[in-house]
Structure formats: C-alpha cells, structure tokens
Design a protein around this motif. Structure first.
Motif, PDB file in Angstrom:
ATOM      1  N   LYS A   8     -65.238 -40.701  61.018  1.00 25.18           N
ATOM      2  CA  LYS A   8     -64.261 -40.019  61.534  1.00 25.18           C
ATOM      3  C   LYS A   8     -64.460 -38.426  61.490  1.00 25.18           C
ATOM      4  CE  LYS A   8     -60.004 -41.753  60.450  1.00 25.18           C
ATOM      5  NZ  LYS A   8     -58.967 -42.162  59.269  1.00 25.18           N
ATOM      6  N   GLY A   9     -65.716 -38.019  62.094  1.00 21.25           N
ATOM      7  CA  GLY A   9     -66.406 -36.676  62.413  1.00 21.25           C
ATOM      8  C   GLY A   9     -66.379 -36.019  60.976  1.00 21.25           C
ATOM      9  N   GLU A  10     -66.497 -36.670  60.001  1.00 28.93           N
ATOM     10  CA  GLU A  10     -66.899 -35.897  58.539  1.00 28.93           C
ATOM     11  C   GLU A  10     -68.341 -35.826  58.416  1.00 28.93           C
ATOM     12  OE1 GLU A  10     -64.431 -37.556  55.580  1.00 28.93           O
ATOM     13  OE2 GLU A  10     -62.704 -37.210  56.708  1.00 28.93           O
ATOM     14  N   GLN A  21     -72.643 -50.196  51.508  1.00 27.23           N
ATOM     15  CA  GLN A  21     -73.037 -50.629  50.179  1.00 27.23           C
ATOM     16  C   GLN A  21     -71.884 -50.073  48.973  1.00 27.23           C
ATOM     17  OE1 GLN A  21     -77.060 -50.041  48.967  1.00 27.23           O
ATOM     18  NE2 GLN A  21     -77.729 -51.828  50.318  1.00 27.23           N
ATOM     19  N   THR A  22     -71.670 -48.905  49.259  1.00 22.42           N
ATOM     20  CA  THR A  22     -70.630 -48.160  48.351  1.00 22.42           C
ATOM     21  C   THR A  22     -69.247 -48.752  48.557  1.00 22.42           C
ATOM     22  OG1 THR A  22     -72.027 -46.279  48.465  1.00 22.42           O
ATOM     23  CG2 THR A  22     -69.758 -46.032  47.761  1.00 22.42           C
ATOM     24  N   CYS A  23     -68.887 -49.131  49.766  1.00 21.17           N
ATOM     25  CA  CYS A  23     -67.761 -49.822  49.808  1.00 21.17           C
ATOM     26  C   CYS A  23     -67.342 -51.031  49.433  1.00 21.17           C
ATOM     27  CB  CYS A  23     -67.366 -49.611  51.575  1.00 21.17           C
ATOM     28  SG  CYS A  23     -67.171 -48.124  52.183  1.00 21.17           S
ATOM     29  N   ALA A  24     -68.730 -51.864  49.577  1.00 21.01           N
ATOM     30  CA  ALA A  24     -68.446 -53.068  48.949  1.00 21.01           C
ATOM     31  C   ALA A  24     -68.419 -53.171  47.573  1.00 21.01           C
ATOM     32  CB  ALA A  24     -69.676 -53.763  49.319  1.00 21.01           C
ATOM     33  N   GLN A  43     -61.880 -51.401  56.596  1.00 19.65           N
ATOM     34  CA  GLN A  43     -62.572 -50.528  57.784  1.00 19.65           C
ATOM     35  C   GLN A  43     -62.608 -49.124  57.480  1.00 19.65           C
ATOM     36  OE1 GLN A  43     -64.759 -52.245  59.860  1.00 19.65           O
ATOM     37  NE2 GLN A  43     -64.146 -54.047  58.820  1.00 19.65           N
ATOM     38  N   GLU A  44     -61.232 -48.694  57.165  1.00 22.18           N
ATOM     39  CA  GLU A  44     -61.011 -47.208  56.899  1.00 22.18           C
ATOM     40  C   GLU A  44     -61.236 -46.480  55.601  1.00 22.18           C
ATOM     41  OE1 GLU A  44     -59.872 -45.170  59.323  1.00 22.18           O
ATOM     42  OE2 GLU A  44     -60.357 -46.826  60.588  1.00 22.18           O
ATOM     43  N   LEU A  62     -62.079 -44.038  48.226  1.00 19.85           N
ATOM     44  CA  LEU A  62     -60.905 -44.091  48.359  1.00 19.85           C
ATOM     45  C   LEU A  62     -60.357 -44.941  49.574  1.00 19.85           C
ATOM     46  CD1 LEU A  62     -61.994 -40.951  49.007  1.00 19.85           C
ATOM     47  CD2 LEU A  62     -59.627 -40.489  48.409  1.00 19.85           C
ATOM     48  N   VAL A  63     -58.923 -45.655  49.233  1.00 21.78           N
ATOM     49  CA  VAL A  63     -58.525 -46.121  50.082  1.00 21.78           C
ATOM     50  C   VAL A  63     -56.722 -45.591  50.459  1.00 21.78           C
ATOM     51  CG1 VAL A  63     -57.018 -48.414  50.952  1.00 21.78           C
ATOM     52  CG2 VAL A  63     -59.196 -48.632  49.530  1.00 21.78           C
ATOM     53  N   VAL A  64     -56.641 -45.024  51.660  1.00 22.01           N
ATOM     54  CA  VAL A  64     -55.353 -44.246  51.828  1.00 22.01           C
ATOM     55  C   VAL A  64     -54.453 -45.160  52.619  1.00 22.01           C
ATOM     56  CG1 VAL A  64     -54.308 -42.255  52.981  1.00 22.01           C
ATOM     57  CG2 VAL A  64     -56.695 -42.127  52.181  1.00 22.01           C
TER      58      VAL A  64
END
Ligand code: ZN
Length: 193
Positions: A8-10, A21-24, A43-44, A62-64
């Motif tokens: 998302k452009g970051e 891997q970090t998300c998992a 996904q987000e 984070l999960v927003v």
C-alpha cells in the motif's frame, strides 16, 4: 538490506518473503489468543518495522479492524521482546490527538509511560537505541488487564518473553502525525500502534 517491499505504498525494508513469514507467525500468536481473522484481514495485515531494519527488536504486526473519524480498533502482535518504539499522538488541527486503550489478550506486555521511573524495568532495550527510550513508568499488562493513555503523552511498549497480543481501542488514528523520540523514524512512512 537493499530489497524494499511496499505494501500500500509504504516504505519497508522487508522482502515479500519476510513480510509473508512475519504475517504467518503473527497469526499463530492471534490463534493462541483465540482471535480469528478473515481472509480479507489476513491479506491486509501490516508489519511495521519503522524503516529501521531491526524488526526482531523494533517493530510489530497489526490487524486494523476499523479506523473512522471517531474510532479505531486494532490487534497488535508483539513477538518476544519486540518493541513498539517511543512516540506520542499530538493534537492535529481541532483534534486533541489520539486516546488509546490497550488490553492484553495473550502473553504479557510491558507498557512504559511518562512519570516516576520503575526500578528494575522488565523490558530489554533494543541494542544501540537505548537513548530513544525516555518514559520509564512501567505498567505490566497480563491477559484481561488494560490501560488507557491520554493524547500527547510519551509511551512505548514491549512484548514479554512469550510475546503478546494486545487489542487497541482508540479514537481516530492519524499515523502520519505521530511523533517519535528516535529521529531515524519518519512517521509519514510508517504504521504504528
Ligand atoms: Zn501510541
């Protein structure tokens, strides 16, 4: 590390594989807390590493759930001794700044705010970044414990030896206006708690 992965452009120093891997790994912590997320939320999922390239010691996942003009809710995942760096949420225009409540769901989180320094604090400081941690009143949160922070107050926090899952309930989040003690962190490019 040359590879830059922009979700998302970051700007981020994570490669796509490191991000995945970090998300998992973060989701395994959510599972331990009994927190279920949807495919869309998966996904987000965000990984904040603040452009420092030291995700193991400074960063979080984070999960927003929601961030509107009036309220914001997130899950924050901290791996063992991973730190959200010291920052504050200042007034912006007519908005007094973000008020935050942190509620521990899993593990333990050490939250530090301005005030009388706690002797023998539990946090392990990120190497080379010691000078950028100045708030030393420790609040230890275990599952079911929560703490509310007023706007524009310095704070930082760290996961305990087993990491932590923390629910955050707050007013509107304006990440790009947040102020960090560490000048190497550019709030305009990063996500945070
Ligand atoms: Zn904050």
């Amino acid at each position: 590390m040359d590879a830059k992965y922009s979700k998302k452009g970051e700007l981020s120093l994570l490669t796509p594989e490191e991000y995945r891997q970090t998300c998992a790994k973060a989701e395994r912590y959510l599972n331990r807390a009994g927190i279920v997320i949807t495919d869309a939320e998966r996904q987000e999922m965000q990984v904040a590493e603040y452009g420092l390239g030291m995700l193991e010691s400074i960063g979080l996942s984070l999960v927003v759930y929601v961030n509107t003009d009036r309220c914001c809710a997130k899950e924050l995942i901290l791996f063992p001794h991973q730190t959200c760096p010291e920052h504050k949420h200042p007034p912006v225009g007519g908005y007094v700044g973000k008020e935050e409540t942190f509620r521990c769901r899993y593990g333990k989180v050490y939250l530090y705010v301005s005030g009388d320094a706690t002797p023998n604090p539990a946090a392990v400081l990120p190497p080379g970044k010691e000078e950028f941690f100045t708030a030393w009143r420790q609040i230890e949160l275990s599952p079911g414990d929560q703490y509310t922070l007023q706007p524009n107050t310095w704070h930082w926090f760290q996961g305990g030896p087993e990491g932590a899952v923390v629910s955050e309930f707050s007013t509107k989040s304006l990440d790009e206006h947040d102020i960090y003690t560490d000048p190497a962190i550019d709030a305009g490019l990063k996500r945070r708690a």
